[in-house]
Design a protein around this motif. Structure first.
Motif, mmCIF file in Angstrom:
data_model
loop_
_atom_site.group_PDB
_atom_site.id
_atom_site.type_symbol
_atom_site.label_atom_id
_atom_site.label_comp_id
_atom_site.label_asym_id
_atom_site.label_seq_id
_atom_site.Cartn_x
_atom_site.Cartn_y
_atom_site.Cartn_z
ATOM 1 N N ASN A 835 6.669 -5.029 -4.856
ATOM 2 C CA ASN A 835 6.508 -4.315 -4.052
ATOM 3 C C ASN A 835 5.965 -2.248 -4.140
ATOM 4 O O ASN A 835 6.459 -1.379 -3.667
ATOM 5 C CB ASN A 835 6.337 -3.963 -1.842
ATOM 6 C CG ASN A 835 5.225 -2.786 -1.098
ATOM 7 O OD1 ASN A 835 3.958 -2.430 -1.143
ATOM 8 N ND2 ASN A 835 6.089 -2.013 0.253
ATOM 9 N N HIS A 849 7.797 3.980 -5.801
ATOM 10 C CA HIS A 849 8.955 3.126 -4.767
ATOM 11 C C HIS A 849 8.581 1.817 -4.733
ATOM 12 O O HIS A 849 7.754 0.842 -5.623
ATOM 13 C CB HIS A 849 8.395 2.927 -3.538
ATOM 14 C CG HIS A 849 8.289 5.312 -3.137
ATOM 15 N ND1 HIS A 849 9.057 5.628 -2.069
ATOM 16 C CD2 HIS A 849 7.310 5.952 -3.440
ATOM 17 C CE1 HIS A 849 9.555 7.112 -2.655
ATOM 18 N NE2 HIS A 849 8.091 7.177 -2.991
ATOM 19 N N TRP A 850 10.144 1.438 -4.569
ATOM 20 C CA TRP A 850 9.734 -0.017 -4.790
ATOM 21 C C TRP A 850 10.709 -0.980 -3.646
ATOM 22 O O TRP A 850 11.140 0.165 -3.082
ATOM 23 C CB TRP A 850 9.574 -0.544 -6.615
ATOM 24 C CG TRP A 850 11.725 -0.380 -6.264
ATOM 25 C CD1 TRP A 850 12.642 -0.905 -6.677
ATOM 26 C CD2 TRP A 850 11.882 0.898 -7.024
ATOM 27 N NE1 TRP A 850 13.770 -0.189 -7.054
ATOM 28 C CE2 TRP A 850 13.526 1.140 -7.358
ATOM 29 C CE3 TRP A 850 10.845 1.709 -7.720
ATOM 30 C CZ2 TRP A 850 14.027 2.010 -7.672
ATOM 31 C CZ3 TRP A 850 12.188 2.554 -8.234
ATOM 32 C CH2 TRP A 850 13.133 3.006 -8.748
ATOM 33 N N ASP A 851 10.848 -2.420 -3.531
ATOM 34 C CA ASP A 851 11.163 -2.644 -2.892
ATOM 35 C C ASP A 851 12.846 -3.488 -3.184
ATOM 36 O O ASP A 851 12.010 -3.333 -4.419
ATOM 37 C CB ASP A 851 10.648 -3.950 -1.238
ATOM 38 C CG ASP A 851 9.631 -2.514 -0.965
ATOM 39 O OD1 ASP A 851 9.458 -2.452 -0.285
ATOM 40 O OD2 ASP A 851 8.715 -4.620 -0.296
ATOM 41 N N THR A 895 15.539 2.726 -4.152
ATOM 42 C CA THR A 895 14.431 2.221 -4.220
ATOM 43 C C THR A 895 13.716 3.296 -4.157
ATOM 44 O O THR A 895 12.171 2.730 -4.779
ATOM 45 C CB THR A 895 14.349 1.135 -3.525
ATOM 46 O OG1 THR A 895 14.124 2.783 -1.637
ATOM 47 C CG2 THR A 895 15.637 0.362 -2.444
#
Length: 1186
Positions: A835, A849-851, A895
């Motif tokens: 994501n 942004h990332w998970d 994140t």
């Protein structure tokens, strides 16, 4: 008339006491001049008790003076001694001294006896003392057989000396065969009679050469007694055989060797008596025996011992009182004491006295008809008897003289005549001795005479007494007067002191005391006078005197000594050390004012005195030199109380070298484990000489000690003896225990091993134990050698373990260690972040942004997330240029993160990866994003070419970073006149596709300044500036010269006047406006060339604000002077991650803030009020979001 020989008794202060003594000596030296008739006076004679050396001639002295010269005669043993009948006896010419020649023949004993000399002339006879002549004797010891002495240890002993009786008595001392004095102590000492006393004997007293020596100083001979053999045997050493062969009587004294209270060896009994003569040294002795050795004390019953005259000798066994007097009579008690008791002895002291003078008779010089008195007064114990003789004959049988009358110790004379002249002898005697004094009566009639030399010059230091002599003689006695100057009156005793011997004393001489003084002597027979001169000199004094100095050994010291003195006196400077001469050493150098000692040594310490001497006075000043240095090392190190874990170290301090020792530093060496390496053990104060040291097991200790004072630290002492402590189990475990895997399937356990000192014994090993933290497995253990690492293989990947490392040796185990946590080896992460999304903040900044990935997929310590991003390029550019990827790492579990330094109007691609200690995991899917347009950079270059009379052509290169789609170029220009004033600004828009533009209809020979920048839809970029000049038309210049006559036309004159009036009005308006609110300085030509549209405007009146720039031709923020090739270099406005401190490897922390210091190039501060049209800085963008 009587000749006075003592000064008048005037009150003298304490400060004048030395002067009084001096005057007495001077007065007593006055005598009848030898050219006048006078009876004989004995001037020299041999001592009463005259001990002669039998190896030399006998000389018996007798000298006398008189007028006429006296003749001499002798008596021996009371009868006349006819020297003419003895060929060995002669009398020196003009003298009464006898010389007896016994060197050639004869014996000294033949001339032993009592001699008396008589000196006689027509006025009387003087006699000498009775001189007892005895030859000195140094007899030998009588032969005797001395049996060896055998004693039990602890018994008392007296070794007798009994020297032969000599004349004078011998000096006794004990030595051995090697002529070495035998040591003496409180236990062993020599008595006044010469015997050697032992309070108790010890085995070490055994020797065969106890020898008593007698030294006869008069003959310089030494006699010795036969050696005495002494053997001291301990009772424990006696065996039955020896005891059977020795009877009790064969043991000297047959006393027990058990401890016993004191008893006196000398004197015997409880009381004794001592008699001593006045003026002699009283010596009282008490020597006691006992075991342990007694100590002697002294007291005086009903009194105290005189402080300044009492001395203790021979280990307090002898009490001495010097200059004893009748007041010292009394009872003295000595006390001998040891641990078992005390004993007392009382000595009754009686002080007797041989006769001594109270008033001795003195010569009388009288004139005819005068009266006089002779007094002979003496004292003694018992009181002496006084008898008178005249010319050597008892008064009772001498010729009668009507002018004299005897009354005991006094003879009174009245109305004397010349026949009354005679020599009188007074004899005062008791059983301890006698006194004999000659005093003559001389009847003369003589006018005054002055004996002091005429015109004597006296020089005296100011503020000191001045003594002007006027020695005189006359009969009757003259009167003395002193005068100062030629017309002065007699000096009186209100200021001066007039002594009876004629001396004039000025108690405090001043400068005004200088002058000529006249002494006048008068009697009835006449008058005499004499002149003397007095000069007063300035005293010698110190300007600079030596000062106390403390220096370190080996350095240099200087003492300064400067004096001021009277200019007529020449001082001599003398340096002394400890009141003696300076050492004869080249290290000591003396110049005019300084004493310098180089390479100072210990023996140089002491008192240094600078003595300045003139012929009249002297001054001295002293200073102490203290030589210091680091202490000498301690010595005599000794180990005592040796226990398993402690020992006592004792040492003797070395010399502190005049600086007190403040502390001792103790170091140790472990010869078993670290030979040659010395480590700190302890420190103690400088007053201690012992230290209790804690020790570790199984260490071979050696110790050394260093002393420290304020100067520094000594060299180490010699090492002590070695001391090996017993082994024990370790008392500590390894430190720095860690468990980290180097491979996915292992666990590497490491620790800091113990050193040899910590091992506490042989066979040092380690027990390594481990188990998984989250399981129920038992501990797995292994014992390894003395290493620092153990590898456990076959472990699961990245599993927590509990680890312990315990030390052990041949004696046992160390205490149970605490468990620490470690992890088996890591492997690469398995999962990529999902994501991934990007938010564009502005044209140069974006946020990703990332998970997060599942923790188990990390397979190691999560270190963070790493973003790779790059600018996408067309396929043609990609083939020609390698794509440069930038990397940002965000630590921890963050994140999201910011991407700074992006290029506007560009397409970027990024992916995200998770990072652990092993490395990176797989990358996420690429995610692209676009940055919006921004303002362009400045055109890359700007050149002005082909200048003509009225045109200029501009050529340029587009911006290197358009940062979007260029919409147009903006060109602004304005002329600059000869006074550097700016003309009107012309604004021109140029299509974006152009790179060349020609300006026409310009004024010839005019300088123009150009401002050029590009625009996008977002706004204007940075500008670039340049200046150029149109050419000059030579034809028009010539035409203008030909049309000069126009100036004479009326219309032209009117036109010029109107123009001048208009310009004047315009100048006035400008002047008023400038004074109202603004100013435009033109201190430099280029300062006026800025674009007026971007100059700051004042809000109150709209006028231009004051412009200031530190660089030429830079009115705008990015402007610069055109180079010689008229090419303007582009300005670098690219954003770079290098400016963020870490380049492509820059990192952000977990909250998204950037890691590392931003170090972007600092732009020059814009001019006050200027607004920049540059693209926004990446840093500014960052600051707005972070």
């Amino acid at each position: 008339m009587q000749l006075k020989t003592m000064p008048k008794k005037k009150p003298l202060s304490a400060g004048r006491a030395p002067l009084f003594l001096f005057l007495c000596q001077m007065i007593s030296a006055l005598d009848v001049p030898l050219d006048l008739v006078q009876p004989p006076t004995i001037t020299q004679q041999s001592p009463k008790d005259y001990i002669i050396d039998p190896r030399e001639n006998i000389v018996i002295q007798c000298e006398a003076k008189g007028k006429p010269p006296p003749s001499f005669s002798w008596t021996r043993n009371g009868t006349h001694f006819d020297i003419d009948k003895d060929p060995l006896v002669t009398m020196k010419p003009g003298s009464g001294t006898l010389v007896i020649n016994i060197m050639s023949e004869g014996k000294a004993e033949t001339y032993e006896g009592v001699y008396q000399c008589t000196a006689r002339n027509e006025r009387g006879a003087a006699v000498s003392n009775n001189i007892v002549v005895r030859p000195s004797r140094s007899p030998l010891w009588t032969k005797e057989r001395l049996e060896p002495i055998i004693l039990r240890s602890g018994q008392s002993l007296v070794l007798p000396c009994r020297p032969p009786i000599g004349l004078p008595p011998a000096i006794i001392f004990w030595m051995d065969n090697s002529f070495q004095r035998l040591p003496q102590s409180e236990r062993v000492s020599q008595g006044l009679n010469g015997d050697l006393y032992f309070s108790n004997v010890l085995p070490e007293d055994t020797r065969e050469d106890y020898i008593c020596y007698a030294r006869f100083n008069h003959t310089q001979t030494i006699q010795q007694k036969q050696p005495i053999s002494l053997k001291v045997i301990s009772v424990d050493e006696l065996n039955d055989t020896i005891a059977a062969n020795l009877s009790d009587t064969e043991f000297y004294g047959a006393k027990s060797s058990k401890e016993r209270p004191p008893t006196f060896l000398t004197p015997e009994g409880n009381e004794s008596h001592k008699e001593e003569l006045r003026g002699n040294v009283l010596s009282l002795e008490c020597i006691a025996e006992g075991l342990p050795t007694p100590v002697i004390y002294w007291i005086k019953e009903d009194g105290t011992l005189p402080v300044n005259r009492t001395f203790y000798r021979n280990f307090k066994k002898t009490l001495q009182i010097i200059h004893v007097s009748e007041a010292d009579s009394g009872n003295y008690q000595c006390i001998a004491k040891n641990a078992l008791g005390a004993v007392h002895h009382t000595i009754s002291v009686t002080v007797k006295a041989a006769p001594y003078w109270i008033v001795a008779p003195h010569n009388l010089v009288l004139s005819p008809g005068e009266n006089g008195t002779l007094i002979c007064r003496a004292n003694g114990n018992p009181k002496p008897r006084i008898s008178w003789l005249t010319n050597g004959v008892p008064v009772e049988i001498a010729l009668d003289d009507p002018s004299r009358k005897i009354d005991g110790d006094t003879i009174m004379f009245s109305n004397v005549q010349e026949s009354s002249s005679a020599v009188y002898q007074c004899n005062a005697s008791n059983k301890y001795g006698y006194l004999l004094a000659n005093a003559f009566v001389n009847v003369l009639a003589e006018p005054p005479r002055i004996l002091t030399s005429a015109n004597t010059l006296y020089q005296v230091i100011a503020n000191r007494p001045a003594l002007l002599d006027c020695a005189f003689f006359g009969s009757p006695m003259p009167t003395i007067e002193w005068f100062k100057g030629t017309k002065g009156s007699a000096l009186h005793e209100d200021i001066y002191v007039l002594h009876d011997n004629g001396t004039l004393e000025i108690p405090v001489a001043q400068k005004d005391s200088t002058g000529t003084y006249t002494c006048v002597a008068r009697n009835k027979l006449g008058m005499a006078k004499n002149e003397v001169h007095l000069e007063i000199k300035d005293p010698t004094r110190f300007i600079k005197q030596p000062e106390y100095a403390v220096v370190q050994r080996g350095s240099k010291v200087s003492f300064e000594c400067k004096v001021k003195h009277d200019h007529t006196l020449i001082p001599t400077i003398l340096w002394l050390k400890d009141n003696g001469e300076l050492p004869n050493d080249e290290r000591f150098s003396v110049d005019k004012d300084h004493l310098v000692v180089s390479d100072v040594k210990d023996e140089d310490g002491g008192t240094y005195t600078c003595a300045a001497n003139t012929t009249l006075d002297s001054v001295s000043a002293s200073a102490v030199l203290r030589v210091v240095d680091v202490p000498n090392p301690p010595f005599d190190l000794e180990l005592t109380n040796q226990l398993d874990k402690s020992v006592q170290l004792t040492w003797t301090p070395g010399d502190d070298n005049n600086s007190p020792i403040t502390k001792f530093i103790i170091e140790y060496e472990d010869a078993m484990h670290e030979a040659g390496l010395w480590r700190h053990q302890a420190e103690v104060s400088g007053t201690q000489t012992t230290a209790q040291l804690k020790l570790s097991p199984y260490v071979n200790y050696s110790f050394r000690v260093m002393a420290e004072n304020s100067i520094g630290r000594s060299v180490p002492s010699e090492a002590s003896e070695q001391y090996l402590t017993k082994a024990a189990e370790p008392d500590q475990n390894p430190t720095a225990v860690e468990g980290l895997g180097t491979e996915p399937d292992n666990l590497v356990i490491t620790w800091k091993p113990l050193n040899g000192f910590q091992s506490n014994g042989p066979g040092l090993q380690y027990k390594v134990s481990w188990r998984q933290k989250d399981g129920d497995d038992e501990w797995t253990s292994v014992v390894v050698a003395n290493v620092s690492k153990y590898i456990v293989s076959g472990t699961p990947t990245f599993v927590p373990y509990l680890i312990k490392v315990q030390a052990l040796n041949d004696v046992g185990f160390a205490p149970e260690p605490a468990a620490v946590m470690g992890h088996s080896g890591e492997d690469l992460p398995m999962v990529a972040p999902g994501n991934v999304r990007v938010s564009v903040v502005n044209s140069t900044l974006a946020e990703a942004h990332w998970d997060p990935v599942p923790p188990k997929s990390v397979r190691g310590h999560l270190q963070g997330y790493r973003i790779y991003y790059w600018k996408a390029q067309s396929s043609s550019k990609r083939n020609r240029r390698h794509i440069e990827k930038k990397i940002l790492t965000f630590q921890g579990s963050k994140t999201h993160g910011m991407l700074p330094g992006l290029q506007p109007y560009s397409h970027y691609v990024l992916n995200v990866r998770v990072v652990n200690g092993k490395g990176e995991g797989p990358a996420s899917a690429d995610r692209g994003f676009h940055t919006p347009e921004g303002v362009p950079s400045a055109p890359s270059s700007l050149k002005i070419v082909n200048p003509t009379l009225d045109s200029l052509t501009l050529e340029w290169d587009p911006p290197s970073h358009p940062n979007g789609i260029l919409t147009e170029y903006i060109l602004k220009y304005q002329p600059i006149n000869s006074t550097h004033e700016l003309g009107p600004l012309v604004d021109l828009k140029i299509p974006a596709n152009k790179t060349r533009w020609t300006l026409k209809n310009l004024n010839f020979s005019t300088r123009y300044k150009f401002y050029f920048y590009a625009q996008t839809s977002v706004g204007s970029g940075s500008q670039i500036t340049e200046e150029a000049i149109t050419t000059v038309d030579e034809g028009k210049k010539a035409m203008a010269s030909r049309q000069v006559d126009i100036a004479t036309q009326g219309w032209f004159i009117g036109l010029m006047c109107a123009v001048a009036l208009l310009i004047l009005i315009l100048l006035i308006v400008c002047f008023i406006r400038r004074n109202k609110g603004g100013k435009y300085p033109v201190k430099e030509k280029e300062d006026a060339h800025a674009d007026p549209e971007i100059q700051p405007m004042k809000e109150d009146d709209g006028t231009f604000g004051e412009y200031s720039d530190a660089e030429d031709h830079k009115p705008l923020k990015k402007g610069s002077r055109t180079p010689s090739d008229r090419t303007v270099k582009k300005e670098d406005s690219d954003d770079s991650l290098v400016d963020y401190g870490e380049g492509v490897n820059g990192q952000f922390n977990e909250d998204g803030s950037f890691i590392g210091q931003y170090s972007g190039k600092k732009e020059k501060e814009p001019a006050e009020g200027n607004e920049s049209s540059e693209a926004p800085s990446p840093v500014n963008a960052m600051n707005s979001f972070v």
